[in-house]
Design a protein around this motif. Sequence first.
Motif, mmCIF file in Angstrom:
data_model
loop_
_atom_site.group_PDB
_atom_site.id
_atom_site.type_symbol
_atom_site.label_atom_id
_atom_site.label_comp_id
_atom_site.label_asym_id
_atom_site.label_seq_id
_atom_site.Cartn_x
_atom_site.Cartn_y
_atom_site.Cartn_z
ATOM 1 N N LYS A 59 0.829 -1.210 0.000
ATOM 2 C CA LYS A 59 0.000 0.000 0.000
ATOM 3 C C LYS A 59 0.857 1.251 0.000
ATOM 4 C CE LYS A 59 -3.983 -2.074 2.264
ATOM 5 N NZ LYS A 59 -4.798 -2.129 3.492
ATOM 6 N N GLU A 62 2.317 1.809 -3.427
ATOM 7 C CA GLU A 62 1.331 2.355 -4.355
ATOM 8 C C GLU A 62 1.140 3.855 -4.115
ATOM 9 O OE1 GLU A 62 -2.181 0.050 -3.785
ATOM 10 O OE2 GLU A 62 -1.360 -1.711 -4.775
ATOM 11 N N GLU A 63 1.179 4.275 -2.862
ATOM 12 C CA GLU A 63 1.034 5.698 -2.569
ATOM 13 C C GLU A 63 2.217 6.504 -3.089
ATOM 14 O OE1 GLU A 63 0.268 6.521 1.521
ATOM 15 O OE2 GLU A 63 -1.538 5.290 1.561
ATOM 16 N N LYS A 64 3.399 5.933 -3.053
ATOM 17 C CA LYS A 64 4.583 6.638 -3.553
ATOM 18 C C LYS A 64 4.541 6.788 -5.062
ATOM 19 C CE LYS A 64 7.816 5.474 0.114
ATOM 20 N NZ LYS A 64 9.074 4.792 0.461
ATOM 21 N N GLU A 65 3.882 5.868 -5.746
ATOM 22 C CA GLU A 65 3.815 5.923 -7.208
ATOM 23 C C GLU A 65 2.819 6.980 -7.700
ATOM 24 O OE1 GLU A 65 2.934 1.993 -8.541
ATOM 25 O OE2 GLU A 65 4.878 1.207 -7.941
ATOM 26 N N LYS A 66 1.901 7.408 -6.859
ATOM 27 C CA LYS A 66 0.920 8.408 -7.262
ATOM 28 C C LYS A 66 1.630 9.758 -7.431
ATOM 29 C CE LYS A 66 -3.015 6.374 -4.877
ATOM 30 N NZ LYS A 66 -4.009 6.561 -3.803
ATOM 31 N N PRO A 67 1.191 10.549 -8.412
ATOM 32 C CA PRO A 67 1.815 11.882 -8.576
ATOM 33 C C PRO A 67 1.450 12.781 -7.405
ATOM 34 C CG PRO A 67 -0.035 11.623 -10.072
ATOM 35 C CD PRO A 67 0.188 10.286 -9.409
ATOM 36 N N TYR A 68 2.333 13.749 -7.166
ATOM 37 C CA TYR A 68 2.115 14.674 -6.052
ATOM 38 C C TYR A 68 0.938 15.580 -6.361
ATOM 39 C CZ TYR A 68 2.822 18.360 -2.655
ATOM 40 O OH TYR A 68 2.639 19.266 -1.651
ATOM 41 N N ARG A 69 0.075 15.749 -5.391
ATOM 42 C CA ARG A 69 -1.081 16.625 -5.550
ATOM 43 C C ARG A 69 -0.947 17.753 -4.540
ATOM 44 N NH1 ARG A 69 -7.022 15.596 -3.539
ATOM 45 N NH2 ARG A 69 -5.734 15.348 -1.715
#
Length: 81
Positions: A59, A62-69
């Motif tokens: 988990k 997966e969070e690290k792979e998301k682009p920065y918002r």
Amino acid sequence: MLYNYLNSIVLVPFAMQQSQIVNVLIIVAVFFGILLILGIRKSYKLNKEKQRLEEIDKKLAEEKEKPYRDFTEGHIYGGDN
């Protein structure tokens, strides 16, 4: 009669010693059986904990792979940059 007396003198101590040895062996077997059961139980718990930590790690990956918002855009104090 002499034969019975000699048998009682010779065989009774061996019978007592043999029964004591059997009792000690039973106690040792029970002790190591309990240790074995506790070890298997601990191994099972560690395996479940390992699986839980691997799921948490997935988990987080997966969070690290998301682009920065940018979460400050709608904030009252930082929206006009």
